[in-house]
Enzyme design. Structure first.
Site, PDB file in Angstrom:
ATOM      1  N   ARG A  50       0.833  -1.202   0.000  1.00 38.86           N
ATOM      2  CA  ARG A  50       0.000   0.000   0.000  1.00 38.86           C
ATOM      3  C   ARG A  50       0.870   1.255   0.000  1.00 38.86           C
ATOM      4  O   ARG A  50       2.071   1.201   0.253  1.00 38.86           O
ATOM      5  CB  ARG A  50      -0.904   0.008   1.233  1.00 38.86           C
ATOM      6  CG  ARG A  50      -1.999  -1.033   1.206  1.00 38.86           C
ATOM      7  CD  ARG A  50      -2.745  -1.114   2.536  1.00 38.86           C
ATOM      8  NE  ARG A  50      -1.943  -1.755   3.572  1.00 38.86           N
ATOM      9  CZ  ARG A  50      -2.360  -1.954   4.821  1.00 38.86           C
ATOM     10  NH1 ARG A  50      -3.556  -1.534   5.181  1.00 38.86           N
ATOM     11  NH2 ARG A  50      -1.572  -2.557   5.697  1.00 38.86           N
ATOM     12  N   LYS A  94       2.189   1.765   7.460  1.00 40.40           N
ATOM     13  CA  LYS A  94       2.567   0.922   8.591  1.00 40.40           C
ATOM     14  C   LYS A  94       3.599   1.599   9.475  1.00 40.40           C
ATOM     15  O   LYS A  94       4.231   2.587   9.097  1.00 40.40           O
ATOM     16  CB  LYS A  94       3.115  -0.422   8.096  1.00 40.40           C
ATOM     17  CG  LYS A  94       2.078  -1.279   7.375  1.00 40.40           C
ATOM     18  CD  LYS A  94       0.850  -1.557   8.227  1.00 40.40           C
ATOM     19  CE  LYS A  94       1.129  -2.466   9.389  1.00 40.40           C
ATOM     20  NZ  LYS A  94      -0.082  -2.730  10.210  1.00 40.40           N
ATOM     21  N   TYR A 100      -0.468   4.048  10.805  1.00 40.68           N
ATOM     22  CA  TYR A 100      -0.835   2.998  11.747  1.00 40.68           C
ATOM     23  C   TYR A 100       0.400   2.662  12.577  1.00 40.68           C
ATOM     24  O   TYR A 100       1.482   2.441  12.027  1.00 40.68           O
ATOM     25  CB  TYR A 100      -1.305   1.734  11.012  1.00 40.68           C
ATOM     26  CG  TYR A 100      -2.659   1.848  10.369  1.00 40.68           C
ATOM     27  CD1 TYR A 100      -3.798   2.042  11.132  1.00 40.68           C
ATOM     28  CD2 TYR A 100      -2.806   1.750   8.988  1.00 40.68           C
ATOM     29  CE1 TYR A 100      -5.055   2.149  10.551  1.00 40.68           C
ATOM     30  CE2 TYR A 100      -4.056   1.849   8.385  1.00 40.68           C
ATOM     31  CZ  TYR A 100      -5.175   2.048   9.170  1.00 40.68           C
ATOM     32  OH  TYR A 100      -6.406   2.151   8.587  1.00 40.68           O
ATOM     33  N   HIS A 112       0.086   0.793  16.176  1.00 41.92           N
ATOM     34  CA  HIS A 112      -0.134  -0.427  16.965  1.00 41.92           C
ATOM     35  C   HIS A 112       1.027  -0.673  17.927  1.00 41.92           C
ATOM     36  O   HIS A 112       1.656  -1.734  17.932  1.00 41.92           O
ATOM     37  CB  HIS A 112      -0.330  -1.629  16.034  1.00 41.92           C
ATOM     38  CG  HIS A 112      -1.555  -1.542  15.174  1.00 41.92           C
ATOM     39  ND1 HIS A 112      -2.829  -1.615  15.687  1.00 41.92           N
ATOM     40  CD2 HIS A 112      -1.692  -1.374  13.828  1.00 41.92           C
ATOM     41  CE1 HIS A 112      -3.714  -1.501  14.704  1.00 41.92           C
ATOM     42  NE2 HIS A 112      -3.050  -1.351  13.573  1.00 41.92           N
ATOM     43  N   GLU A 141      -5.103   4.288  14.144  1.00 40.35           N
ATOM     44  CA  GLU A 141      -6.005   3.339  14.803  1.00 40.35           C
ATOM     45  C   GLU A 141      -6.559   3.827  16.125  1.00 40.35           C
ATOM     46  O   GLU A 141      -7.494   3.221  16.663  1.00 40.35           O
ATOM     47  CB  GLU A 141      -5.320   1.980  14.998  1.00 40.35           C
ATOM     48  CG  GLU A 141      -4.278   1.919  16.098  1.00 40.35           C
ATOM     49  CD  GLU A 141      -2.900   2.383  15.662  1.00 40.35           C
ATOM     50  OE1 GLU A 141      -1.969   2.285  16.478  1.00 40.35           O
ATOM     51  OE2 GLU A 141      -2.757   2.842  14.511  1.00 40.35           O
ATOM     52  N   ASP A 200     -20.074 -11.534  20.956  1.00 38.97           N
ATOM     53  CA  ASP A 200     -19.614 -10.236  21.446  1.00 38.97           C
ATOM     54  C   ASP A 200     -20.105 -10.071  22.875  1.00 38.97           C
ATOM     55  O   ASP A 200     -21.173 -10.586  23.246  1.00 38.97           O
ATOM     56  CB  ASP A 200     -20.140  -9.098  20.568  1.00 38.97           C
ATOM     57  CG  ASP A 200     -19.357  -7.806  20.761  1.00 38.97           C
ATOM     58  OD1 ASP A 200     -18.472  -7.518  19.927  1.00 38.97           O
ATOM     59  OD2 ASP A 200     -19.625  -7.091  21.749  1.00 38.97           O
ATOM     60  N   SER A 216     -21.175 -13.155  24.397  1.00 41.28           N
ATOM     61  CA  SER A 216     -20.011 -13.988  24.673  1.00 41.28           C
ATOM     62  C   SER A 216     -19.808 -14.230  26.168  1.00 41.28           C
ATOM     63  O   SER A 216     -20.100 -13.367  27.005  1.00 41.28           O
ATOM     64  CB  SER A 216     -18.755 -13.343  24.089  1.00 41.28           C
ATOM     65  OG  SER A 216     -17.642 -14.196  24.236  1.00 41.28           O
ATOM     66  N   ILE A 266      -3.919  -9.836  15.381  1.00 41.48           N
ATOM     67  CA  ILE A 266      -2.493 -10.069  15.598  1.00 41.48           C
ATOM     68  C   ILE A 266      -1.702  -8.771  15.654  1.00 41.48           C
ATOM     69  O   ILE A 266      -0.667  -8.702  16.320  1.00 41.48           O
ATOM     70  CB  ILE A 266      -1.922 -11.015  14.505  1.00 41.48           C
ATOM     71  CG1 ILE A 266      -0.552 -11.565  14.931  1.00 41.48           C
ATOM     72  CG2 ILE A 266      -1.872 -10.324  13.153  1.00 41.48           C
ATOM     73  CD1 ILE A 266      -0.595 -12.441  16.151  1.00 41.48           C
ATOM     74  N   ASP A 267      -2.159  -7.714  14.967  1.00 38.33           N
ATOM     75  CA  ASP A 267      -1.411  -6.459  15.041  1.00 38.33           C
ATOM     76  C   ASP A 267      -1.621  -5.750  16.369  1.00 38.33           C
ATOM     77  O   ASP A 267      -1.042  -4.690  16.619  1.00 38.33           O
ATOM     78  CB  ASP A 267      -1.724  -5.526  13.859  1.00 38.33           C
ATOM     79  CG  ASP A 267      -3.186  -5.210  13.709  1.00 38.33           C
ATOM     80  OD1 ASP A 267      -3.979  -5.558  14.605  1.00 38.33           O
ATOM     81  OD2 ASP A 267      -3.551  -4.590  12.690  1.00 38.33           O
ATOM     82  N   VAL A 313      -1.537 -12.821   9.605  1.00 37.95           N
ATOM     83  CA  VAL A 313      -0.778 -11.814   8.861  1.00 37.95           C
ATOM     84  C   VAL A 313      -1.067 -10.438   9.456  1.00 37.95           C
ATOM     85  O   VAL A 313      -2.226 -10.054   9.621  1.00 37.95           O
ATOM     86  CB  VAL A 313      -1.143 -11.855   7.364  1.00 37.95           C
ATOM     87  CG1 VAL A 313      -0.466 -10.705   6.617  1.00 37.95           C
ATOM     88  CG2 VAL A 313      -0.726 -13.187   6.761  1.00 37.95           C
ATOM     89  N   MET A 359      -3.117  -7.622   6.801  1.00 37.14           N
ATOM     90  CA  MET A 359      -3.996  -8.341   5.877  1.00 37.14           C
ATOM     91  C   MET A 359      -4.457  -7.490   4.690  1.00 37.14           C
ATOM     92  O   MET A 359      -4.445  -7.957   3.555  1.00 37.14           O
ATOM     93  CB  MET A 359      -5.207  -8.914   6.621  1.00 37.14           C
ATOM     94  CG  MET A 359      -4.886 -10.128   7.465  1.00 37.14           C
ATOM     95  SD  MET A 359      -6.355 -10.814   8.283  1.00 37.14           S
ATOM     96  CE  MET A 359      -7.296 -11.390   6.869  1.00 37.14           C
TER      97      MET A 359
END
Length: 380
Positions: A26, A84, A103, A105, A127, A207, A229, A278-279, A307, A310
């Site tokens: 990207r 990223k 981003y 994270h 984010e 949820d 949940s 995962i991030d 990944v 993604m």
């Protein structure tokens, strides 16, 4: 060390470096975005080749008014926009008079957080930009794409040639479909559940918020069941699932672990886990970050796809979607300066992660184990 940035003044230049994270294709601006910025009198520096992975030629950027520059020149801009988090080889470009918009994270990548703090860099994370209603406008389009990809990837990995159980996600006449468990009904989870249901899977969407599930009810289609949940429910549903999609989110912080290793051990051989969280460290205990080049690792006979970027699998779509939401913020930040921009866009305060060697977001601070400084104090 470079001087601290003047966060009350407009930013004369905007830099767009080429993304160097593995398999990341990207780019942070499109030619249309460049044209908007240049039209406002701003200088835009795009590293040569930055858009090639997303199918955007250098000529398109140049015709829109961008300067094609080296990586060093792109990073030397007052405001650097990326996709990223900075990679270790980019840490040398971090400095005190830089505003970074990307981003981050940081809960999942604490080394990046430490590098930003050591360099006194002002960093605003896509984010964690959060509106009053709790929504995350700069995360939403990538979450939507990641959720849709999660169902698509999961269906693919269930096929026997890819190591899966040999289950067709939608089944066929007289044969039950795959059972899909989606953990989290936010943007990622809802899109994953909706696409899986559209493929005729049997879908359980979990949820902790009854209100969120109630809001989804009007759009529910196919074999989709929404459930509040609980630990007991997760313990019953996960071992029987063909596909588990982890889709929980803690803005700025680490994702909670919802599926322990003992549950993964009880899943059927050839079952699939797609951990979209995962991030943020992942919400499945057995997940570890993988890449598009080598996306799957198998543990206890279960395929794990985790990944960390993604949406990078569909860089053209992802770039267009990302720039559509980030461009208004880039315009106001560069045009008025960050301190003034928060007047028009107060949600940018929640996006401020680091400034002047301090962490300005409580979730990030908790994850990194450091003290928090109020974001307004960081802007002074």
């Amino acid at each position: 060390m470079a001087a601290s940035p003047n966060l009350t003044a407009p930013m004369a230049s905007i830099g767009v470096p080429t993304e160097i994270k593995r398999d990341e294709r990207r780019v942070a601006l499109t030619p249309d975005g460049v044209r908007e910025l240049v039209g406002q009198g701003m200088e835009v520096r795009v590293q040569a080749g930055a858009g090639l992975g997303a199918g955007i030629d250098d000529r398109d950027f140049a015709e829109a008014g961008a300067r094609l520059v080296s990586r060093e020149e792109a990073w030397a801009a007052h405001l650097v926009v990326k996709v990223k988090e900075p990679q270790p080889e980019e840490f040398t470009y971090l400095r005190a008079d830089l505003v970074l918009f990307t981003y981050l994270h940081l809960a999942a990548y604490p080394d990046v957080g430490r590098a930003l703090l050591e360099a006194d860099t002002t960093a605003v994370a896509y984010e964690t930009v959060q509106l009053e209603d709790g929504s995350l406008p700069l995360l939403a389009p990538m979450s939507e794409i990641a959720g849709r990809l999660a169902a698509q990837v999961g269906a693919h990995l269930l096929e026997r040639p890819h190591g899966g159980r040999g289950v067709l996600i939608g089944g066929c006449t007289g044969v039950r479909p795959a059972r899909v468990v989606v953990l989290g009904a936010g943007t990622v989870g809802w899109n994953a559940a909706r696409i899986a249901a559209a493929m005729d899977a049997e879908v359980f969407l979990l949820d902790r918020s009854p209100q969120r599930l109630r809001e989804r009810e009007g759009e529910r289609r196919g074999r989709l069941v929404s459930l509040v949940s609980s630990r007991s429910l997760v313990e019953r549903l996960v071992p029987a699932a063909d596909l588990v999609i982890g889709a929980v989110l803690t803005p700025g912080g680490r994702a909670p672990t919802l599926v322990e290793e003992t549950l993964v051990e009880r899943m059927k051989p050839g079952s699939v886990i797609v951990d979209v969280a995962i991030d943020q460290g992942g919400c499945i205990a057995t997940s570890r970050e993988t890449t598009h080049t080598d996306p799957v690792h198998t543990l206890h006979g279960v395929l794990h796809y985790a990944v960390g970027n993604m949406p990078g699998a569909v860089p053209f779509t992802s770039t267009e979607a990302l720039v559509s939401v980030t461009l208004p913020y880039i315009l106001v930040m560069a045009g008025r300066g960050l301190a003034e921009a928060v007047t028009d866009r107060p949600e940018l305060l929640s996006g401020l992660n680091t400034a002047a060697g301090a962490v300005c977001h409580p979730g990030v601070a908790r994850a990194l184990g450091v003290a928090t400084r109020h974001p307004m104090a960081c802007l002074r």
